[in-house]
Design an enzyme around this catalytic site. Structure first.
Site, PDB file in Angstrom:
ATOM      1  N   GLU A 198       0.964  -1.326  -0.001  1.00  0.00           N
ATOM      2  CA  GLU A 198       0.002  -0.118   0.061  1.00  0.00           C
ATOM      3  C   GLU A 198       1.081   1.371   0.103  1.00  0.00           C
ATOM      4  O   GLU A 198       1.742   1.364   0.682  1.00  0.00           O
ATOM      5  CB  GLU A 198      -0.934   0.340   1.234  1.00  0.00           C
ATOM      6  N   GLU A 253     -13.642   5.299   0.627  1.00  0.00           N
ATOM      7  CA  GLU A 253     -14.375   4.094   1.647  1.00  0.00           C
ATOM      8  C   GLU A 253     -15.325   4.874   2.913  1.00  0.00           C
ATOM      9  O   GLU A 253     -14.492   5.124   3.752  1.00  0.00           O
ATOM     10  CB  GLU A 253     -13.746   3.174   1.906  1.00  0.00           C
ATOM     11  N   LYS A 313     -14.754   3.535   6.552  1.00  0.00           N
ATOM     12  CA  LYS A 313     -13.747   3.871   7.604  1.00  0.00           C
ATOM     13  C   LYS A 313     -13.929   5.147   8.439  1.00  0.00           C
ATOM     14  O   LYS A 313     -14.808   5.842   8.121  1.00  0.00           O
ATOM     15  CB  LYS A 313     -12.686   4.041   6.406  1.00  0.00           C
ATOM     16  N   GLU A 326      -8.842   8.937   6.315  1.00  0.00           N
ATOM     17  CA  GLU A 326      -9.079   7.563   6.048  1.00  0.00           C
ATOM     18  C   GLU A 326     -10.366   7.539   4.979  1.00  0.00           C
ATOM     19  O   GLU A 326     -10.029   6.411   4.528  1.00  0.00           O
ATOM     20  CB  GLU A 326      -9.522   6.783   7.243  1.00  0.00           C
TER      21      GLU A 326
END
Ligand SMILES: *[C@@H]1O[C@H](CO)[C@@H](O)[C@H](O)[C@H]1NC(C)=O
Length: 352
Positions: A274, A326, A329, A334
Site C-alpha cells: 500500500e 470508503e 472507514k 481515512e
C-alpha cells in the site's frame, strides 16, 4: 520529360499515402494508449463502503485503465467471482486477521480455509499471492502469522500451485528509520518479523510492506518539505553516506531494507502493498492536487523500472491505496484515499 514528371508525381503520391498511413497508425497507437495506458502499478480494492459499485463494474474499470494487479483484503466471494476469466489480472488475497488464531492452531484448519476460500477459484482466477494478516506484526497477534504462512506454503508447494504466501506489515516495525541506513526493527518486530523474513528468504518470496510518506509528513509539515514527501524534488534532500535521497518514499523503503539486513536478511524482495495520499480530510495537506502528484510520481517510479538508492538494480513493485473512497472507514483522511468516487466511479483526480 513527361515520363519523368509522371514518375515523380507517382513517387510523391506514394510518399504522401505512406506518410498518411504512418500518421494514421501513429494516431491509432496514441488513441489506444489513451484508452488502456498499461501500468505495472496495482490497486488495492477495499470494500469498507456502503455505496460501492458492483464488482463486475469495478473489474471493467480496471480493464479500461490497464490495471493488471489487484489486492483484496479478504477472500470476498463477489469480487473473486467477478474476477473469473480475467487471467491477465493477478490477484493478491488476504487472510482475515480474526481467522489467524484458529488457523495458527491447526494445519487442518488451514487446509479447510484454503478449500473454502481459494480452491473454488483456482481454475479461472489468477491468484498470485495470499497474505497472512494485515499489519498484525508487531502486535498481540504477531506470533500467529508464521505458523499460518508455513502451513499455506506447504499446501501450495505440495500441490505445485504458483501462489506465493507472505504477510503485510507496516513501518511500525521500525524503531529507527532516519537516516535510512540507521533503519532498525523494534525488539518486538525483531522477535515476530525476523523469523517470518527468514522463512520467506528460503523461497525468495517477497515481504509486503505498507509505505505512506503522508503520515510522517502530516506529523511534521513544517520541517519536512512537501516536494520531498510527494516525490517532486529533483535534487538530493537527504544525503546518507554515499546514498542520496530526493524523496521520502525511497528513504522509507530503504530504511526497511537496512533493518532487514541488520537481522541477517539480505536481498529479500520487498513489494509495496500500500501507498497513497488522501485527497481531503486534513486541510491544505490533503488536496486532490497533492494526492495526484504523490500518486502520479509513484506510478512513474514503478513504471520506470528504477529502483531505490540502496537497491538501484531492482525496480519498485507496488499497489496504490485505494480504488474507492470508503465511507465506512473512520472519519477524516481515512475516508479519502480513493482514486475514484464510489457512487459514479468518476476519478477524484486525473491519474490514469
Ligand atoms: C497473472 O498475474 C500476474 C501478475 O499480474 C501476471 O504476471 C501473469 O502473467 C498473469 N497470468 C496470466 C495467465 O495472465
Amino acid at each position: 520529360m513527361e515520363n519523368l514528371i509522371s514518375a515523380n508525381t507517382t513517387f510523391t503520391m506514394d510518399c504522401l499515402r505512406k506518410t498518411l498511413l504512418f500518421l494514421l497508425s501513429c494516431t491509432a497507437i496514441l488513441l489506444s494508449n489513451n484508452i488502456v495506458s498499461a501500468t505495472k502499478v496495482g490497486l488495492n480494492y477495499g470494500l469498507l463502503g456502503d455505496n460501492l459499485p458492483p464488482p463486475p463494474q469495478v473489474i471493467n474499470l480496471y480493464k479500461s485503465i490497464g490495471i493488471t494487479k489487484v489486492r483484496i483484503f479478504d477472500p470476498n466471494t463477489d469480487v473473486l467471482n467477478a474476477l473469473r476469466g480475467h487471467h491477465d489480472i493477478g490477484v493478491t488475497v488476504g487472510v482475515k486477521d480474526q481467522d489467524l488464531a484458529a488457523l495458527s492452531a491447526s494445519e487442518e484448519a488451514v487446509n479447510g480455509w484454503f478449500a473454502t476460500n481459494i480452491e473454488p477459484y483456482l481454475t479461472d482466477v489468477n491468484i498470485t499471492f495470499i497474505t497472512v494478516g494485515n499489519e498484525v506484526i508487531p502486535g498481540p497477534l504477531g506470533s500467529q502469522v508464521l505458523p499460518v504462512v508455513k502451513s499455506l506454503t506447504n499446501l501450495v508447494k505440495s500441490r505445485n500451485l504458483p501462489i506465493s504466501i507472505t504477510t503485510v506489515v507496516s513501518m511500525a516495525n521500525l524503531g529507527q528509520s532516519y537516516p535510512p541506513s540507521s533503519g532498525t526493527f523494534t525488539s518486538l518486530a525483531s522477535e515476530q518479523l525476523t523469523p517470518v523474513l527468514k522463512f520467506l528468504s528460503e523461497g525468495s518470496v517477497p515481504i509486503l510492506v505498507n509505505i505512506y510518506p503522508y503520515f510522517p509528513y502530516a506529523t511534521d509539515p513544517v520541517n519536512i518539505h512537501l516536494d520531498y514527501a510527494v516525490s517532486k524534488s529533483e535534487a538530493v534532500v537527504v544525503q546518507d553516506g554515499p546514498l542520496g535521497y530526493s524523496n521520502m518514499f525511497d528513504a522509507m523503503f530503504d530504511a526497511f531494507v537496512w533493518a532487514m539486513e541488520k537481522e541477517g536478511v539480505k536481498d529479500l524482495p520487498m513489494v509495496v502493498s500500500e501507498t497513497g495520499w488522501p485527497s481531503a480530510g486534513n486541510g491544505e495537506l490533503t488536496t486532490p492536487n497533492i494526492a495526484a502528484t504523490y500518486n502520479g510520481n509513484f506510478v512513474k517510479h514503478v513504471d520506470s523500472g528504477k529502483g531505490t538508492p540502496k537497491r538501484p538494480n531492482s525496480g519498485v513493485e507496488g499497489f496504490l491505496f485505494a480504488t474507492f473512497n470508503e465511507n465506512l472507514k473512520p472519519a477524516g483522511t481515512e475516508q479519502h484515499f480513493g482514486l475514484y468516487e464510489p457512487t459514479d466511479m468518476k476519478p477524484v483526480y486525473k491519474l490514469f
